[in-house]
Write a protein that holds these residues in place. Sequence first.
Motif, short mmCIF file in Angstrom:
data_model
loop_
_atom_site.label_atom_id
_atom_site.label_comp_id
_atom_site.label_asym_id
_atom_site.label_seq_id
_atom_site.Cartn_x
_atom_site.Cartn_y
_atom_site.Cartn_z
N THR A 403 0.82 -1.21 0.00
CA THR A 403 0.00 0.00 0.00
C THR A 403 0.85 1.26 0.00
N THR A 404 1.96 1.25 0.72
CA THR A 404 2.82 2.42 0.77
C THR A 404 3.39 2.75 -0.61
N VAL A 405 3.87 1.74 -1.31
CA VAL A 405 4.41 1.96 -2.65
C VAL A 405 3.31 2.43 -3.60
N ASN A 406 2.14 1.78 -3.53
CA ASN A 406 1.04 2.14 -4.42
C ASN A 406 0.58 3.58 -4.21
N ASN A 407 0.55 4.02 -2.96
CA ASN A 407 0.13 5.39 -2.68
C ASN A 407 1.20 6.40 -3.06
N ALA A 408 2.45 5.99 -3.02
CA ALA A 408 3.55 6.92 -3.31
C ALA A 408 3.77 7.11 -4.81
N MET A 409 3.45 6.10 -5.61
CA MET A 409 3.71 6.21 -7.05
C MET A 409 2.81 7.26 -7.69
N PRO A 410 3.37 8.21 -8.43
CA PRO A 410 2.55 9.24 -9.07
C PRO A 410 1.73 8.73 -10.25
N VAL A 411 2.08 7.56 -10.80
CA VAL A 411 1.22 6.89 -11.79
C VAL A 411 1.07 5.43 -11.35
N ARG A 412 -0.06 4.83 -11.72
CA ARG A 412 -0.41 3.50 -11.19
C ARG A 412 0.17 2.39 -12.07
N LEU A 413 1.47 2.24 -11.99
CA LEU A 413 2.14 1.18 -12.75
C LEU A 413 1.60 -0.20 -12.41
N GLN A 414 1.27 -0.43 -11.13
CA GLN A 414 0.90 -1.76 -10.66
C GLN A 414 -0.40 -2.26 -11.29
N VAL A 415 -1.28 -1.36 -11.69
CA VAL A 415 -2.57 -1.79 -12.24
C VAL A 415 -2.38 -2.57 -13.54
N GLY A 416 -1.31 -2.30 -14.28
CA GLY A 416 -1.05 -2.99 -15.54
C GLY A 416 -0.34 -4.33 -15.40
N LEU A 417 -0.06 -4.74 -14.16
CA LEU A 417 0.58 -6.05 -13.94
C LEU A 417 -0.52 -7.11 -13.84
N TYR A 418 -1.26 -7.28 -14.93
CA TYR A 418 -2.48 -8.08 -14.92
C TYR A 418 -2.27 -9.50 -14.42
N ILE A 419 -1.18 -10.11 -14.82
CA ILE A 419 -0.98 -11.52 -14.52
C ILE A 419 -0.84 -11.78 -13.02
N VAL A 420 -0.27 -10.84 -12.29
CA VAL A 420 -0.12 -11.03 -10.84
C VAL A 420 -1.49 -11.18 -10.20
N TYR A 421 -2.42 -10.33 -10.58
CA TYR A 421 -3.77 -10.40 -10.01
C TYR A 421 -4.53 -11.61 -10.53
N LEU A 422 -4.43 -11.87 -11.83
CA LEU A 422 -5.16 -12.99 -12.41
C LEU A 422 -4.75 -14.32 -11.77
N MET A 423 -3.46 -14.51 -11.57
CA MET A 423 -3.01 -15.76 -10.95
C MET A 423 -3.58 -15.92 -9.54
N ASP A 424 -3.71 -14.82 -8.82
CA ASP A 424 -4.31 -14.92 -7.49
C ASP A 424 -5.80 -15.23 -7.56
N TRP A 425 -6.49 -14.69 -8.55
CA TRP A 425 -7.91 -15.03 -8.72
C TRP A 425 -8.08 -16.50 -9.10
N LEU A 426 -7.13 -17.03 -9.87
CA LEU A 426 -7.23 -18.43 -10.29
C LEU A 426 -6.90 -19.42 -9.17
N THR A 427 -6.45 -18.92 -8.02
CA THR A 427 -6.24 -19.82 -6.89
C THR A 427 -7.55 -20.17 -6.18
N VAL A 428 -8.61 -19.41 -6.45
CA VAL A 428 -9.89 -19.70 -5.79
C VAL A 428 -11.02 -19.96 -6.79
N PHE A 429 -10.91 -19.44 -8.01
CA PHE A 429 -11.95 -19.66 -9.02
C PHE A 429 -11.37 -20.43 -10.20
N ASN A 430 -12.23 -21.22 -10.86
CA ASN A 430 -11.83 -21.98 -12.03
C ASN A 430 -11.66 -21.05 -13.23
N ARG A 431 -10.83 -21.48 -14.14
CA ARG A 431 -10.59 -20.68 -15.36
C ARG A 431 -11.89 -20.46 -16.13
N GLU A 432 -12.81 -21.43 -16.10
CA GLU A 432 -14.06 -21.31 -16.84
C GLU A 432 -14.99 -20.24 -16.26
#
Length: 525
Positions: A403-432
């Motif tokens: 959270t500290t890094v996300n709040n400090a960054m003047p542009v939201r670079l982290q939002v474009g790291l799609y695969i990091v979030y998708l892989m975490d979603w796939l740990t609880v939901f099926n790909r289908e």
Amino acid sequence: MDYKYSLLGSAVDEYRKRPLLLQVDDTPMNLFAVLQVKRELPRRWSTLSCFRKIRLYSFLFGLAIMFLIMASYILTGDKKGLLLTPSPYHFSSLVSPGPFAFNLSSVKDYAHIKLVVKSITSKVEFRSSRQPPELKALVNSEPHMFSVIPRKFLPGVKNPCWYEEYTGNITSDPYRTNLYARYSRRFRTVFQHLRNTFREHVFHHDGKPYRMRCLPYFYIIGQPKCGTTDLYDRLRLHPDVKFTTFKEPHWWTRKRFGIIRLSEGFHDRYPVEDYLDLFDQAANQIQGNLTANASGSPSQPNIIVGEASASTMWDNNAWMYFYDNTTKGEPPFLIQDFVHALQPDARFIIMLRDPVERLYSDYLYFGIANKSAEDFHEKVSESLQLIEGCLLEYTMRSCVYNTTVNNAMPVRLQVGLYIVYLMDWLTVFNREQILVLRLEDHASNRKYTMHKVFDFLKLGPLTKEIESEITRSPASNTRRPADKNLGPMLPITKEILRGFYTPFNEKLAKVLRNDSFLWENNSKL
């Protein structure tokens, strides 16, 4: 004035303090260093009689000094300041921004920025799988939410709905305490209509009043500036699809933690009942007219309800304020853990876009003043250095959820790291259960992408007239004319961002088995 300065370590207890705007001068500094300022009145000023002994000129001189200090820290901070919030971690080892630190006043130093990107990408690794938390831990974290929402829903109804006993006075206003209505004019109008028709939809059984409650059948969860508004507006035209009263309720990620605007700190937490109220219009339509159907059986069981908040996929920034940091700098619970515990059969739609272009669009849309391609370049460089500094001690995944890094960054670079979030979603939901689309495909062939969405949501066929209206309507939430006039980003900025996002895009394309997510030959949108 006397000031005492000390570096903050773990400051979870201090999160309610307002952030400081610190001016970054021409000397390198630790970007994770946050100054804690404690004002103490000198003893010689402790009584009124002491003030009278001070000559007028001394007082005016001191006032002038104070004004200069405030001007230095606040006024100039508007242009080059970094918004730093109290850190949830000890950053004791981050004594420098990174091994390839450069002067932030010279961010056009191309060679240095390339070294920063190379340093970051050398540390990119993807874990095989995250271990989701136990259901008991989730329930203990949010006991009220789990007490309100049942484990089973009405049979024979496509959308997850149930009858909830109404314990209030049936003649009183059921929405009088709803916090969405308190802070939103749009909701006040909708709730006024719901108040007027509330009693018509109360179902009586064994002498007790019941109201129908519903959760979404599907969620549009991301990402920002990737076409979610256009998808939402088109889906609303389908006769069997209903949404919340407006887009972006942000309940899962922000409102349930009391976050209305990130700059305003914390307000009262929105209870789950306030969130469920947003679906009452749709619930009334599913339920139908009780006068003609006294049994309470839904008259339109094929209607489905959607919710569209582009923060749901990625925004877990509130975790550091509410959960114990016992997982090596990573959130112990994610949004999807709670959604899955309540709705294991839910479906999700994700709209993605070339992350390089997404970031520039995000900057243009949310930027306040002094926007330019050069300013964007500078903000990208500052953000890259913050990520590089975080990686000195933490993993890439930890830095993405930091959270500290996300709040400090003047542009939201982290939002474009799609695969990091998708892989975490796939740990609880099926790909289908997750449909991933590209904005580039949607823009070039809306009919194709909308049919994919219809099939994914198991919607019935449409008349040619309705289908034509859905697929031919003009695009929503496009770039404003003033932002278009600023032109494209600088070529060197695009090259730098391309290098930063490439390893993440490669992993995304591999997981989805679709090379179009590499965005190698992408046209600008």
